[in-house]
Design an enzyme around this catalytic site. Structure first.
Site, PDB file in Angstrom:
ATOM      1  N   GLU A 166     -12.143 117.155  38.728  1.00  0.00           N
ATOM      2  CA  GLU A 166     -13.602 117.035  38.820  1.00  0.00           C
ATOM      3  C   GLU A 166     -14.113 115.606  38.615  1.00  0.00           C
ATOM      4  OE1 GLU A 166     -14.986 120.050  36.092  1.00  0.00           O
ATOM      5  OE2 GLU A 166     -13.829 121.600  37.081  1.00  0.00           O
ATOM      6  N   GLU A 271      -8.812 128.023  41.684  1.00  0.00           N
ATOM      7  CA  GLU A 271      -9.528 128.716  40.588  1.00  0.00           C
ATOM      8  C   GLU A 271     -10.474 129.745  41.196  1.00  0.00           C
ATOM      9  OE1 GLU A 271     -11.437 125.968  37.887  1.00  0.00           O
ATOM     10  OE2 GLU A 271      -9.735 124.586  37.883  1.00  0.00           O
TER      11      GLU A 271
HETATM   12  O1  9MR Z   1     -12.032 129.029  31.958  1.00  0.00           O
HETATM   13  C1  9MR Z   1     -12.140 127.885  31.125  1.00  0.00           C
HETATM   14  C2  9MR Z   1     -12.931 128.220  29.872  1.00  0.00           C
HETATM   15  O2  9MR Z   1     -12.208 129.139  29.077  1.00  0.00           O
HETATM   16  C3  9MR Z   1     -13.213 126.947  29.089  1.00  0.00           C
HETATM   17  O3  9MR Z   1     -14.058 127.237  28.015  1.00  0.00           O
HETATM   18  C4  9MR Z   1     -13.835 125.910  29.994  1.00  0.00           C
HETATM   19  C5  9MR Z   1     -14.043 124.635  29.212  1.00  0.00           C
HETATM   20  O4  9MR Z   1     -14.606 123.653  29.926  1.00  0.00           O
HETATM   21  O5  9MR Z   1     -13.011 125.659  31.097  1.00  0.00           O
HETATM   22  C6  9MR Z   1     -12.817 126.777  31.909  1.00  0.00           C
HETATM   23  O6  9MR Z   1     -12.023 126.451  33.033  1.00  0.00           O
HETATM   24  C7  9MR Z   1     -12.551 125.466  33.906  1.00  0.00           C
HETATM   25  C8  9MR Z   1     -11.392 124.679  34.478  1.00  0.00           C
HETATM   26  O7  9MR Z   1     -10.607 124.160  33.455  1.00  0.00           O
HETATM   27  C9  9MR Z   1     -11.873 123.583  35.394  1.00  0.00           C
HETATM   28  N1  9MR Z   1     -12.730 124.088  36.425  1.00  0.00           N
HETATM   29  C10 9MR Z   1     -13.830 124.933  35.970  1.00  0.00           C
HETATM   30  C11 9MR Z   1     -13.295 126.069  35.105  1.00  0.00           C
HETATM   31  C12 9MR Z   1     -14.405 127.026  34.712  1.00  0.00           C
HETATM   32  O8  9MR Z   1     -15.361 126.376  33.903  1.00  0.00           O
END
Ligand code: 9MR
Length: 377
Positions: A166, A271
């Site tokens: 990102e 994802e």
């Molecule tokens: O699913 C993840 C969640 O449990 C965490 O709290 C969060 C923290 O930023 O990140 C989520 O996963 C993310 C991923 O690492 C990157 N792309 C977006 C995902 C959803 O927010």
């Protein structure tokens, strides 16, 4: 060739064996369901992001689905900077080792997520002397130590890494992140360089959301082409796929694939989940009662999902998998962001239904729809 089992793989498989014994009859019926991994076209992995309760074998029902259905796995959180490298002088590898061992024990392709991101990175990483931000050399040294240690530890075991996550703003330019402020625009290149040095055989990905937006997609393609021009390895772009029922349209999704293919860049849906809820309300400044009311107003399926919406979700997933099959030469992997609805980050205090298995770990109509598409029916 038989592989030597890492000691924590043994722990993970014992925990799994015990968990499997405890499975109720209903869950054993999973074994009768078709397995997505047997139905995907050759060359495209099918994966799920797993949480620690799954990689530790505690969530037996989740583990049963993961091991039966998927041949790739991504750690939802465990390998993020904050969790694996919480302090300057301390790495945390216990649960992380179990994650990697879990994937190996079940013959899965193990993915690493992620090395450089502006979120979930502890403040110490960006801090310099006397309250000033860290300078370029300091930040580069920290990046080097992090990537070299983490990628190096799992060299030959983690198949591919989301190296930078990102990095782009919505207009396709580099976002204003503390990595960029401290190091400069070349921080992305340095991360890829370091990851490749730490494991020359690992695949390396750039991972991003909202790539259905033409400007952001063009930025991601420019970024990868620029890295490649510098001689750096980039195997694919991870197209996150946090989508809703109606948006982006299938045409907008198809345009992502078309443009990546034209640029000679492989794609992964890294994802995938489908959000069924309206945007989260802004709760700032609200008292407890007002917060509860705001959440309730945007939580239409708190008492269950109507059949009509369930069917729309199934149709949406069917469309997505038909699209993947149409572009089977372009895709390398499809990974769901979670296993059952109860696991999903999209709940956040509400009731969402974004995945293929429900809160009781039963396959939903969306699962059957994906199976039908993959079986060519
Ligand atoms: O699913 C993840 C969640 O449990 C965490 O709290 C969060 C923290 O930023 O990140 C989520 O996963 C993310 C991923 O690492 C990157 N792309 C977006 C995902 C959803 O927010």
């Amino acid at each position: 060739m038989p592989r030597i089992q890492h000691p924590s793989a043994v722990v993970a498989s014992c925990a799994l064996a015990m968990a499997t014994l405890a499975l109720p009859f209903q869950l054993q019926a999973q074994d009768a369901a078709p397995a997505l991994k047997d139905l995907m076209p050759p060359g495209i992995l099918i994966g799920a992001a797993i949480n620690q309760r799954q990689s530790d074998g505690v969530d037996a029902a989740g583990v049963a689905i993961v091991t039966r259905q998927f041949n790739a796995t991504t750690p939802e959180n465990l390998l993020k900077f904050q969790l694996v490298h919480p302090a300057a002088d301390r790495f945390a590898f216990d649960a992380q080792d179990r994650y990697v061992a879990f994937g190996e024990a079940h013959g899965m392709t193990v993915i690493g997520h992620n090395l450089v991101w502006h979120q979930q990175t502890p403040a110490w990483v960006f801090a310099g002397e006397n309250g000033a931000p860290a300078d370029r050399d300091t930040l580069l040294a920290r990046m080097r130590e992090h990537i070299t240690t983490v990628v190096g530890r799992y060299r030959g075991r983690i198949h591919g890494w989301d190296v930078v996550n990102e990095a782009l703003a919505e207009d396709g330019t580099l976002r204003d992140s503390p990595w960029r402020r401290g190091i400069g625009d070349d921080y992305v290149a340095r991360a890829f360089e370091l990851a490749h040095a730490a494991d020359p055989d690992a695949e390396l990905y750039y991972n991003e959301y909202n790539l259905w937006k033409p400007e952001k997609r063009a930025g991601a393609i420019r970024l990868v082409q620029d890295l490649r021009r510098q001689g750096l390895r980039v195997d694919a772009i991870g197209v996150q796929g946090h989508w809703s029922l109606e948006t982006p349209t299938m045409d907008e999704i198809e345009a992502i694939v078309r443009d990546l293919q034209a640029a000679g860049i492989k794609a992964m849906l890294s994802e995938l989940d489908i959000n069924l809820l309206p945007p989260t309300p802004d709760l700032q400044g609200l008292d407890a009662a007002a917060r509860a009311e705001a959440i309730a107003k945007t939580n239409p399926y708190a008492n269950g999902l109507p059949d009509a919406v369930q069917q729309k979700l199934a149709d949406r997933y069917a469309d997505i998998f038909r699209m993947v099959l149409r572009h089977r030469d372009e895709f390398r992997r499809v990974t769901f962001w979670g296993v059952s609805d109860g696991d999903s980050w999209l709940n956040r205090g509400r009731m969402n239904y974004p995945l293929l298995w429900d809160r009781q770990h039963q396959p939903k109509p969306a699962f059957d729809a994906v199976v039908r598409v993959l079986e060519g029916r």
